[in-house]
Scaffold this motif. Structure first.
Motif, PDB file in Angstrom:
ATOM      1  N   LEU A 187       0.827  -1.202   0.000  1.00  0.00           N
ATOM      2  CA  LEU A 187       0.000   0.000   0.000  1.00  0.00           C
ATOM      3  C   LEU A 187       0.863   1.254   0.000  1.00  0.00           C
ATOM      4  O   LEU A 187       0.588   2.212  -0.740  1.00  0.00           O
ATOM      5  CB  LEU A 187      -0.919  -0.011   1.220  1.00  0.00           C
ATOM      6  CG  LEU A 187      -1.863   1.180   1.367  1.00  0.00           C
ATOM      7  CD1 LEU A 187      -2.795   1.261   0.163  1.00  0.00           C
ATOM      8  CD2 LEU A 187      -2.672   1.080   2.654  1.00  0.00           C
ATOM      9  N   ILE A 188       1.910   1.245   0.807  1.00  0.00           N
ATOM     10  CA  ILE A 188       2.823   2.391   0.851  1.00  0.00           C
ATOM     11  C   ILE A 188       3.480   2.607  -0.507  1.00  0.00           C
ATOM     12  O   ILE A 188       3.584   3.740  -1.001  1.00  0.00           O
ATOM     13  CB  ILE A 188       3.886   2.196   1.947  1.00  0.00           C
ATOM     14  CG1 ILE A 188       3.231   2.251   3.333  1.00  0.00           C
ATOM     15  CG2 ILE A 188       4.983   3.248   1.838  1.00  0.00           C
ATOM     16  CD1 ILE A 188       4.158   1.874   4.461  1.00  0.00           C
ATOM     17  N   LEU A 189       3.904   1.516  -1.137  1.00  0.00           N
ATOM     18  CA  LEU A 189       4.553   1.622  -2.442  1.00  0.00           C
ATOM     19  C   LEU A 189       3.581   2.130  -3.506  1.00  0.00           C
ATOM     20  O   LEU A 189       3.950   2.943  -4.360  1.00  0.00           O
ATOM     21  CB  LEU A 189       5.119   0.258  -2.854  1.00  0.00           C
ATOM     22  CG  LEU A 189       6.339  -0.226  -2.072  1.00  0.00           C
ATOM     23  CD1 LEU A 189       6.672  -1.670  -2.436  1.00  0.00           C
ATOM     24  CD2 LEU A 189       7.545   0.669  -2.353  1.00  0.00           C
ATOM     25  N   ILE A 190       2.334   1.638  -3.434  1.00  0.00           N
ATOM     26  CA  ILE A 190       1.324   2.101  -4.401  1.00  0.00           C
ATOM     27  C   ILE A 190       1.050   3.594  -4.223  1.00  0.00           C
ATOM     28  O   ILE A 190       0.988   4.349  -5.204  1.00  0.00           O
ATOM     29  CB  ILE A 190       0.033   1.286  -4.243  1.00  0.00           C
ATOM     30  CG1 ILE A 190       0.259  -0.160  -4.713  1.00  0.00           C
ATOM     31  CG2 ILE A 190      -1.103   1.915  -5.045  1.00  0.00           C
ATOM     32  CD1 ILE A 190      -0.904  -1.085  -4.422  1.00  0.00           C
ATOM     33  N   LEU A 191       0.891   4.016  -2.962  1.00  0.00           N
ATOM     34  CA  LEU A 191       0.650   5.428  -2.698  1.00  0.00           C
ATOM     35  C   LEU A 191       1.837   6.278  -3.128  1.00  0.00           C
ATOM     36  O   LEU A 191       1.666   7.360  -3.714  1.00  0.00           O
ATOM     37  CB  LEU A 191       0.364   5.643  -1.205  1.00  0.00           C
ATOM     38  CG  LEU A 191      -0.950   5.052  -0.684  1.00  0.00           C
ATOM     39  CD1 LEU A 191      -1.047   5.223   0.833  1.00  0.00           C
ATOM     40  CD2 LEU A 191      -2.142   5.726  -1.361  1.00  0.00           C
ATOM     41  N   PHE A 192       3.036   5.793  -2.845  1.00  0.00           N
ATOM     42  CA  PHE A 192       4.244   6.515  -3.237  1.00  0.00           C
ATOM     43  C   PHE A 192       4.338   6.625  -4.757  1.00  0.00           C
ATOM     44  O   PHE A 192       4.657   7.692  -5.299  1.00  0.00           O
ATOM     45  CB  PHE A 192       5.483   5.802  -2.671  1.00  0.00           C
ATOM     46  CG  PHE A 192       6.776   6.507  -2.949  1.00  0.00           C
ATOM     47  CD1 PHE A 192       7.079   7.708  -2.312  1.00  0.00           C
ATOM     48  CD2 PHE A 192       7.694   5.989  -3.842  1.00  0.00           C
ATOM     49  CE1 PHE A 192       8.273   8.362  -2.567  1.00  0.00           C
ATOM     50  CE2 PHE A 192       8.890   6.631  -4.110  1.00  0.00           C
ATOM     51  CZ  PHE A 192       9.181   7.828  -3.463  1.00  0.00           C
ATOM     52  N   SER A 193       4.027   5.515  -5.443  1.00  0.00           N
ATOM     53  CA  SER A 193       4.051   5.523  -6.906  1.00  0.00           C
ATOM     54  C   SER A 193       2.997   6.475  -7.463  1.00  0.00           C
ATOM     55  O   SER A 193       3.237   7.168  -8.459  1.00  0.00           O
ATOM     56  CB  SER A 193       3.808   4.109  -7.450  1.00  0.00           C
ATOM     57  OG  SER A 193       4.799   3.212  -7.001  1.00  0.00           O
ATOM     58  N   ALA A 194       1.811   6.500  -6.805  1.00  0.00           N
ATOM     59  CA  ALA A 194       0.744   7.394  -7.253  1.00  0.00           C
ATOM     60  C   ALA A 194       1.152   8.857  -7.109  1.00  0.00           C
ATOM     61  O   ALA A 194       0.887   9.678  -7.993  1.00  0.00           O
ATOM     62  CB  ALA A 194      -0.534   7.123  -6.461  1.00  0.00           C
ATOM     63  N   VAL A 195       1.818   9.166  -5.987  1.00  0.00           N
ATOM     64  CA  VAL A 195       2.292  10.543  -5.770  1.00  0.00           C
ATOM     65  C   VAL A 195       3.291  10.936  -6.847  1.00  0.00           C
ATOM     66  O   VAL A 195       3.218  12.035  -7.415  1.00  0.00           O
ATOM     67  CB  VAL A 195       2.922  10.684  -4.365  1.00  0.00           C
ATOM     68  CG1 VAL A 195       3.637  12.019  -4.231  1.00  0.00           C
ATOM     69  CG2 VAL A 195       1.858  10.552  -3.292  1.00  0.00           C
ATOM     70  N   ILE A 196       4.228  10.026  -7.150  1.00  0.00           N
ATOM     71  CA  ILE A 196       5.227  10.306  -8.191  1.00  0.00           C
ATOM     72  C   ILE A 196       4.554  10.481  -9.548  1.00  0.00           C
ATOM     73  O   ILE A 196       4.893  11.389 -10.318  1.00  0.00           O
ATOM     74  CB  ILE A 196       6.270   9.169  -8.250  1.00  0.00           C
ATOM     75  CG1 ILE A 196       7.106   9.156  -6.958  1.00  0.00           C
ATOM     76  CG2 ILE A 196       7.180   9.334  -9.460  1.00  0.00           C
ATOM     77  CD1 ILE A 196       8.099   8.016  -6.890  1.00  0.00           C
ATOM     78  N   PHE A 197       3.574   9.599  -9.834  1.00  0.00           N
ATOM     79  CA  PHE A 197       2.886   9.659 -11.130  1.00  0.00           C
ATOM     80  C   PHE A 197       2.158  10.992 -11.293  1.00  0.00           C
ATOM     81  O   PHE A 197       2.284  11.654 -12.327  1.00  0.00           O
ATOM     82  CB  PHE A 197       1.902   8.503 -11.245  1.00  0.00           C
ATOM     83  CG  PHE A 197       0.999   8.595 -12.447  1.00  0.00           C
ATOM     84  CD1 PHE A 197       1.476   8.292 -13.720  1.00  0.00           C
ATOM     85  CD2 PHE A 197      -0.320   9.000 -12.306  1.00  0.00           C
ATOM     86  CE1 PHE A 197       0.646   8.394 -14.823  1.00  0.00           C
ATOM     87  CE2 PHE A 197      -1.152   9.103 -13.406  1.00  0.00           C
ATOM     88  CZ  PHE A 197      -0.660   8.796 -14.668  1.00  0.00           C
TER      89      PHE A 197
END
Length: 379
Positions: free
Chosen positions: A146-156
């Motif tokens: 979940l943290i990685l997905i959220l982090f990836s979403a922020v970067i995207f």
């Protein structure tokens, strides 16, 4: 230059490495969870051996180690059930519910799902669940994902917004520069036209030249407005659409069958007249190009309580469904000539300047396409 050339390869390599690292972390966490679970299993088996020894050695006073093992469990929930179904003992379980048979039954089923029961022959069976620490560890990979997905979403979204901002600056710069470049020769043309009026020149020629000059003025004004924040004013969307549509109809091939359906009443909408006219012009010209100058082209205006919809339909070559969004991207074109900016500009005018929506409503390859614009009514 070298960095730009290999940027795409570098980006995909970084994504692959990141994916590999995440996979290794998740796998290592899973292995750690299984090892920890096995350690708890061994502890519970030792506890069962200690209980068996305690029962079988009641007369033996040297039971310090046995009692230490029996009292060592401070976290793992467990319940010992006799062969007749009665509770022998329990630990780390809510005492207020220990007499609730329904609760105990559900708890035993839960423990059986989490761990294999341990038989203490011939007297009882030990049912035990995961300790709080083991439960936290079990959900750690999900939390990490979940943290990685959220982090990836922020970067995207950061990358997308940054890219959009850069594109907007590019649009504005190109539009202002285009307006400036056209403005200089346009001023000269106006001066030459006034000079020609004093000469013995056929007036019809002057009229046609002035029409072209007015057209260049309109184009210059359009680019000037799209390069900055345009002013919106309330106008009748029906009248504005018909004006542009009729203008294009008079200047198009007779091989195109034009049809327009509009309400008989005014529909007030806040628009910029020049940019809205450009939008209709782009859609109509794009439809004509899709039909290669021959076919049926229709425009329909419908209204709802708070919105007005404008549909432009053609009988052209159609668009594959997977490219419904791609046609509005800068540079997308199926023609040999052109920069593929028409529909991209149209989308910018409709969505960014008029707070509307534009989309491919429907399209069938080989049969035609319908593009729809939705704008808010100025009630």
């Amino acid at each position: 230059m070298i960095f730009t050339k290999y940027f795409s390869t570098f980006r995909w390599a970084m994504i692959a490495v990141s994916f590999l690292i995440v996979t290794l972390i998740l796998w290592n966490t899973y292995e750690f969870f299984q090892n920890f679970k096995e350690e708890e299993r061994i502890k519970m088996e030792n506890w069962s051996f200690a209980q068996d020894e305690f029962i079988n050695s009641a007369t033996n006073t040297n039971l310090n180690l046995t009692l230490k093992i029996l009292n060592s469990n401070k976290t793992t929930p467990r319940i010992v059930i006799n062969k007749d179904g009665s509770i022998n003992s329990y630990n780390n379980i809510d005492e207020s519910k220990i007499n609730d048979s329904v609760y105990i039954k559900k708890l035993i089923e839960k423990f059986k799902d989490e761990n294999e029961p341990i038989e203490v022959k011939p007297f009882s069976t030990i049912y035990y669940g995961n300790s709080p620490l083991l439960n936290k560890l079990k959900y750690y990979p999900l939390a990490l994902l979940l943290i990685l997905i959220l982090f990836s979403a922020v970067i995207f979204f950061f990358y997308k917004s940054n890219k959009t901002a850069s594109q907007n600056k590019l649009w504005s710069g190109m539009a202002k520069e285009t307006a400036h470049q056209i403005g200089t020769p346009l001023s000269s043309l106006i001066g030459w036209t006034e000079l020609l009026k004093t000469e013995n020149v056929d007036p019809d020629y002057i009229v046609e030249i002035e029409k072209d000059i007015d057209r260049l003025k309109t184009i210059t004004e359009r680019f000037s407005k799209i390069g900055s924040l345009p002013k919106l004013e309330t106008a009748d969307i029906v009248a504005e659409t018909i004006t542009t549509y009729d203008y294009l109809k008079r200047r198009s091939s007779d091989l195109v069958n034009f049809d327009i359906k509009t309400p008989n009443e005014e529909i007030p909408v806040k628009i910029n007249r020049q940019l809205f006219s450009w939008t209709i012009e782009n859609l109509v010209k794009n439809a004509i190009d899709a039909m290669k100058g021959r076919g049926d082209l229709s425009l329909e205006i419908t209204q709802r309580e708070h919105t007005v919809k404008i549909k432009v339909s053609d009988t052209g070559k159609g668009i594959p469904k997977k490219k419904f969004n791609a046609i509005f991207e800068p540079g997308y074109t199926t023609k040999k000539r052109g920069w593929g900016l028409g529909l991209s500009l149209t989308k910018r005018i409709v969505e960014d300047f008029h707070d509307g929506k534009i989309k491919v409503l429907q399209s069938v390859v080989g049969q035609g396409t319908t593009i729809q614009i939705s704008l808010k009514r100025d009630n």
